[in-house]
Motif scaffolding. Structure first.
Motif, short mmCIF file in Angstrom:
data_model
loop_
_atom_site.label_atom_id
_atom_site.label_comp_id
_atom_site.label_asym_id
_atom_site.label_seq_id
_atom_site.Cartn_x
_atom_site.Cartn_y
_atom_site.Cartn_z
N ARG A 263 0.83 -1.21 0.00
CA ARG A 263 0.00 0.00 0.00
C ARG A 263 0.87 1.26 0.00
O ARG A 263 0.50 2.28 -0.60
CB ARG A 263 -0.93 0.00 1.21
CG ARG A 263 -2.00 -1.11 1.14
CD ARG A 263 -3.04 -0.94 2.23
NE ARG A 263 -4.04 -2.00 2.17
CZ ARG A 263 -4.09 -3.04 2.99
NH1 ARG A 263 -3.18 -3.14 3.97
NH2 ARG A 263 -5.03 -3.95 2.87
N ALA A 264 2.02 1.16 0.64
CA ALA A 264 2.93 2.31 0.67
C ALA A 264 3.48 2.59 -0.73
O ALA A 264 3.72 3.74 -1.11
CB ALA A 264 4.08 2.05 1.64
N ASP A 265 3.69 1.52 -1.49
CA ASP A 265 4.09 1.63 -2.91
C ASP A 265 5.36 2.45 -3.09
O ASP A 265 5.44 3.33 -3.96
CB ASP A 265 2.94 2.23 -3.72
CG ASP A 265 3.01 1.84 -5.19
OD1 ASP A 265 3.61 0.79 -5.50
OD2 ASP A 265 2.45 2.57 -6.03
N THR A 266 6.34 2.15 -2.25
CA THR A 266 7.61 2.88 -2.35
C THR A 266 8.74 2.01 -2.89
O THR A 266 9.77 2.54 -3.34
CB THR A 266 8.02 3.41 -0.97
OG1 THR A 266 8.11 2.31 -0.05
CG2 THR A 266 7.02 4.44 -0.45
N ASP A 267 8.56 0.71 -2.85
CA ASP A 267 9.60 -0.20 -3.34
C ASP A 267 8.96 -1.52 -3.78
O ASP A 267 7.80 -1.81 -3.42
CB ASP A 267 10.62 -0.47 -2.22
CG ASP A 267 11.97 -0.94 -2.78
OD1 ASP A 267 12.07 -1.08 -4.03
OD2 ASP A 267 12.88 -1.18 -1.99
N ILE A 268 9.70 -2.30 -4.53
CA ILE A 268 9.19 -3.61 -4.96
C ILE A 268 8.97 -4.48 -3.73
O ILE A 268 9.83 -4.58 -2.85
CB ILE A 268 10.17 -4.29 -5.93
CG1 ILE A 268 10.27 -3.49 -7.24
CG2 ILE A 268 9.72 -5.73 -6.25
CD1 ILE A 268 11.28 -4.04 -8.22
N THR A 269 7.80 -5.11 -3.68
CA THR A 269 7.45 -5.98 -2.56
C THR A 269 7.37 -7.42 -3.03
O THR A 269 6.81 -7.71 -4.09
CB THR A 269 6.09 -5.57 -1.95
OG1 THR A 269 6.14 -4.18 -1.59
CG2 THR A 269 5.77 -6.40 -0.73
N TYR A 270 7.93 -8.32 -2.21
CA TYR A 270 7.98 -9.73 -2.58
C TYR A 270 7.14 -10.57 -1.63
O TYR A 270 7.00 -10.24 -0.45
CB TYR A 270 9.44 -10.25 -2.55
CG TYR A 270 10.35 -9.52 -3.50
CD1 TYR A 270 10.48 -9.91 -4.81
CD2 TYR A 270 11.08 -8.40 -3.05
CE1 TYR A 270 11.34 -9.24 -5.69
CE2 TYR A 270 11.93 -7.73 -3.91
CZ TYR A 270 12.05 -8.16 -5.23
OH TYR A 270 12.89 -7.48 -6.09
N CYS A 271 6.60 -11.66 -2.15
CA CYS A 271 5.87 -12.61 -1.30
C CYS A 271 6.87 -13.33 -0.41
O CYS A 271 7.86 -13.89 -0.90
CB CYS A 271 5.10 -13.61 -2.17
SG CYS A 271 4.31 -14.94 -1.23
N GLU A 272 6.59 -13.30 0.89
CA GLU A 272 7.52 -13.95 1.83
C GLU A 272 7.50 -15.47 1.70
O GLU A 272 8.41 -16.17 2.18
CB GLU A 272 7.20 -13.53 3.27
CG GLU A 272 5.84 -13.96 3.78
CD GLU A 272 4.74 -12.98 3.42
OE1 GLU A 272 3.60 -13.22 3.86
OE2 GLU A 272 5.00 -11.99 2.70
N GLN A 273 6.47 -16.00 1.03
CA GLN A 273 6.34 -17.45 0.90
C GLN A 273 7.03 -17.97 -0.38
O GLN A 273 7.83 -18.89 -0.34
CB GLN A 273 4.85 -17.85 0.88
CG GLN A 273 4.60 -19.35 0.77
CD GLN A 273 5.05 -20.11 2.01
OE1 GLN A 273 5.02 -19.57 3.12
NE2 GLN A 273 5.50 -21.35 1.83
N CYS A 274 6.69 -17.38 -1.53
CA CYS A 274 7.22 -17.89 -2.80
C CYS A 274 8.25 -16.98 -3.46
O CYS A 274 8.90 -17.38 -4.44
CB CYS A 274 6.09 -18.17 -3.78
SG CYS A 274 5.20 -16.67 -4.33
N GLY A 275 8.37 -15.74 -2.97
CA GLY A 275 9.38 -14.83 -3.49
C GLY A 275 8.96 -14.04 -4.72
O GLY A 275 9.75 -13.26 -5.25
#
Length: 234
Positions: A215-227
């Motif tokens: 939601r902050a949309d400041t950097d690429i976010t990855y799924c902690e489960q599958c990457g």
């Protein structure tokens, strides 16, 4: 949504198209072989029907040879019979002529039966040949269509690969390298939507911190489960 994520989504669309078309192209030789197998089945049916016809024809030919041999023997015996001066030899030869005559009669009956049998197996051969001819036309058309399809796919793949090069050029190098690694390892998608709080790649709920980062949309976010790289709609 981050511009780089938008760029990766567009790139992913091209990669997925390339992947699907490459699979279609790879399947074409198998489809062509499958078409040829249909032809092989009909060819076997023709060979079987032809074998039945030739078997009966050979029996008829052998009977004809037997009949002619006996007829020749009868003619020879008749010549010998009328050349002899002894009554006993005359009668003996007459008996042989009669016996060979009966053989000829019986063999000719067998020949007629075989000719009738031949007429029953010939339609099967004609039907099998007709079906084979139709299948040959159908198979050839299918193989030609598959060949044209392969050419069209190859042309489209060339266009998509060129598009991919153009799309990949402006993307941040580190983000692109991460994406390339993910798309290669995951096979289906490297950038996936988070829907109802779950990653659409692995279908596992993401933690609240991941949602906050998205939601902050400041950097690429990855799924902690599958990457996989994540994004939210809107």
């Amino acid at each position: 949504m981050l511009p780089v994520v938008q760029q990766l989504l567009v790139l992913q669309d091209r990669d997925q198209r390339i992947r699907n078309l490459s699979k279609d192209l790879k399947d074409i030789p198998t489809l062509q072989k499958r078409a040829q197998l249909r032809l092989a089945d009909d060819e076997a049916a023709v060979a079987e029907a032809l074998g039945k016809v030739r078997e009966v024809e050979l029996k008829i030919k052998n009977l004809e040879l037997d009949i002619q041999t006996r007829k020749n023997t009868i003619l020879r015996l008749k010549d010998q019979q009328f050349a002899t001066r002894k009554n006993e030899e005359f009668r003996a030869m007459g008996n042989e002529i009669e016996r060979y005559g009966k053989d000829v009669f019986n063999l000719e009956d067998q020949e007629l039966e075989l000719m009738e049998q031949l007429e029953t197996v010939k339609p099967g051969l004609a039907s099998a040949q007709q079906k084979l001819s139709a299948t040959k036309t159908s198979v050839q058309e299918e193989i030609n269509e598959l060949g044209e399809r392969a050419k069209a796919i190859e042309a489209r793949l060339g266009e998509l690969r060129a598009e991919r090069l153009d799309l990949a050029g402006p993307i941040d190098g580190l983000a692109l390298a991460t994406y390339d690694r993910l798309i290669k390892s995951k096979g289906d998608a490297a950038v996936v939507l988070v829907e109802a709080g779950a990653c659409k790649g692995c279908h596992v709920k993401v933690i609240s911190g991941t949602l906050s980062a998205l939601r902050a949309d400041t950097d690429i976010t990855y799924c902690e489960q599958c990457g996989r790289i994540l994004y939210l709609e809107g």
